[in-house]
Design an enzyme around this catalytic site. Structure first.
Site, PDB file in Angstrom:
ATOM      1  N   ASN A 209     -12.094   9.838  16.635  1.00 47.20           N
ATOM      2  CA  ASN A 209     -10.805  10.324  17.111  1.00 47.20           C
ATOM      3  C   ASN A 209     -10.886  10.506  18.624  1.00 47.20           C
ATOM      4  OD1 ASN A 209     -12.028  12.886  17.642  1.00 47.20           O
ATOM      5  ND2 ASN A 209     -11.530  13.607  15.581  1.00 47.20           N
ATOM      6  N   GLU A 212     -13.720  12.819  19.832  1.00 47.47           N
ATOM      7  CA  GLU A 212     -15.042  12.230  19.616  1.00 47.47           C
ATOM      8  C   GLU A 212     -15.310  11.099  20.592  1.00 47.47           C
ATOM      9  OE1 GLU A 212     -15.257  13.102  14.778  1.00 47.47           O
ATOM     10  OE2 GLU A 212     -14.300  11.286  15.561  1.00 47.47           O
ATOM     11  N   ASP A 279     -10.621  10.183   7.068  1.00 48.01           N
ATOM     12  CA  ASP A 279     -11.093   9.574   5.822  1.00 48.01           C
ATOM     13  C   ASP A 279     -10.107   8.505   5.346  1.00 48.01           C
ATOM     14  OD1 ASP A 279     -13.155  11.480   5.846  1.00 48.01           O
ATOM     15  OD2 ASP A 279     -11.971  12.890   4.665  1.00 48.01           O
TER      16      ASP A 279
END
Length: 335
Positions: A209, A212, A279
Site C-alpha cells: 500500500n 508500505e 487480501d
C-alpha cells in the site's frame, strides 16, 4: 497511462476462476468481531461503554486471502502455522466448511493461534485487541510447509505469500519457494510487510500500500511523480516483474518491468473499513492473471473488488457475482 478494457473479456475471466488453483502461504489470523452499540461513557475512564449484541469469527490474514479466492470462485490451499488451541481448531473447521484442504496447516504446541479482536459500534471500530506471537516459527514448521508446496507445485497456477510479520515468512521459506519454482511459470505474488523487504527478491508481483511503498523505498510519496519514483525503485531493487501500489482513495498504480505504468482510479463510493482490502487485491489480481488476463486488466479487476470491500464494515470476501455486477455498472457508467 490509464487502462481501457472490454467488460465482456473481464466477465469471461471471472468465469474461468473456477479452474485456477492458488496456494496461499503466510500468517494465519482469526479475526474476531464484537458488534454493539454505545449509549454512555464509562465512569471509570473517558472511554465508551460498548454493549455487545453480536459476535462473529472470520478468517484473517492468509486465511482471508483463501476466503476471497474461494468466494471469487477459485480453488485455494492454505499453508501456515496455528496453535494447539480452541481457536486453531475452529480455524481448521472453518476451512473444512469451505471445502478447502487443511493439510498445509502446521500446529505448534507452544505458539498461540493469532487472534485480532475488533470491537465495532455503530459501524465504527472502537478498538482492536491483538493476541499473538510474532517470533519466527520453527525451522521444522518451515520444512513441513515447503514439503507441502513441493507436493502441490505441479497442480497450482500461483503461490501467494501473505506476510503480516507474524513469523511464518522467513528467509528459509522464501529461499525454499524460489528454489522449487525455478524454471516453472508459477506466479509468485507477495502482499508484503515493510521489515521483510529483502526477502521478496525476484518474485512476480508485490502489492504494497502507499505507506508500505514509502517505507520500503525510502521515498516520501506525495504526488504522482513520487509514486512513480517509489514504484520504479522497488522494481529495480527487488528485480520483480510487477509492483502494484494501492493508494486508497487515489486508486492503484501498476509498474511493470517492461517500463509500462498504469494508473487505475478508485471506484469505491464510500470507505467504511479498509480491513482486508489488501487480501482482496492480491487474491483477485492473482486469479485474474492465472485466468489469462493481462496485468493491467488484472489490476483493474482487483481495484473493482477492493472497492466493494472497503464499502463494508469488517473483513469480508468478494463474491464473483457481486464483482460481475460492479463490472457491469462501471462499464455502463452507473455509480
Amino acid at each position: 497511462m490509464s487502462t481501457t478494457y472490454d467488460s465482456n473479456v473481464l466477465s469471461e475471466s471471472i468465469d474461468k476462476f473456477s479452474s485456477c488453483r492458488i496456494l496461499v502461504v503466510g500468517d494465519v489470523i482469526m479475526d474476531e468481531f464484537l458488534w454493539g452499540r454505545v449509549e454512555r461513557i464509562s465512569p471509570e475512564a473517558p472511554v465508551p461503554v460498548v454493549q455487545v449484541e453480536e459476535e462473529s469469527l472470520v478468517l484473517g490474514g492468509a486465511g482471508n486471502v483463501v476466503n476471497n479466492i474461494i468466494s471469487l470462485g477459485g480453488q485455494a490451499l492454505l499453508c501456515g502455522v496455528i496453535g494447539n488451541d480452541a481457536m486453531g481448531r475452529e480455524l481448521v473447521h472453518m476451512l473444512q466448511k469451505m471445502n478447502s484442504p487443511t493439510h498445509g496447516l502446521v500446529v505448534e504446541d507452544r505458539r498461540p493461534t493469532t487472534i485480532k479482536t475488533r470491537i465495532v459500534a455503530h459501524s465504527q471500530q472502537v478498538v482492536r485487541v491483538d493476541r499473538e506471537e510474532s517470533e519466527p516459527v520453527t525451522e521444522a514448521s518451515i520444512k513441513k510447509i515447503i514439503t507441502v508446496i513441493k507436493e502441490q507445485l505441479g497442480s497450482i497456477d500461483a503461490i501467494v505469500i501473505s506476510d503480516y510479520g507474524k513469523g511464518v515468512v522467513a528467509r528459509s521459506l522464501m529461499d525454499g519457494i524460489r528454489s522449487l519454482g525455478q524454471g516453472s511459470q508459477t506466479i509468485l505474488a507477495v502482499d508484503p510487510t515493510v521489515r521483510n523487504l529483502a526477502l521478496y527478491k525476484d518474485v512476480t508481483l508485490i502489492t504494497p500500500n502507499n505507506y508500505e511503498a514509502q517505507q520500503m523505498s525510502g521515498i516520501h510519496i506525495e504526488d504522482d511523480q513520487s509514486v512513480r519514483q517509489a514504484g520504479v525503485h522497488l522494481l529495480e531493487e527487488l528485480g520483480c516483474q510487477m509492483v502494484l501500489i494501492t493508494q486508497g482513495d487515489k486508486g492503484m498504480t501498476l509498474f511493470e518491468g517492461n517500463g509500462e505504468t498504469t494508473q487505475i482510479p478508485t471506484v469505491a463510493r464510500k470507505v467504511f473499513d479498509v480491513s482486508g482490502a489488501g487480501d482482496t487485491v492480491i487474491a483477485a489480481f492473482t486469479l485474474a492473471v492465472a485466468s489469462g488476463l493481462t496485468s493491467s486488466e488484472a489490476a483493474l479487476l482487483s481495484n473493482l473488488a477492493a472497492g466493494i470491500v472497503v464499502g463494508e464494515v469488517g473483513t469480508a470476501p468478494v463474491a464473483a457475482s457481486r464483482l460481475k455486477e460492479i463490472l457491469i455498472d462501471t462499464a455502463s457508467g452507473r455509480k
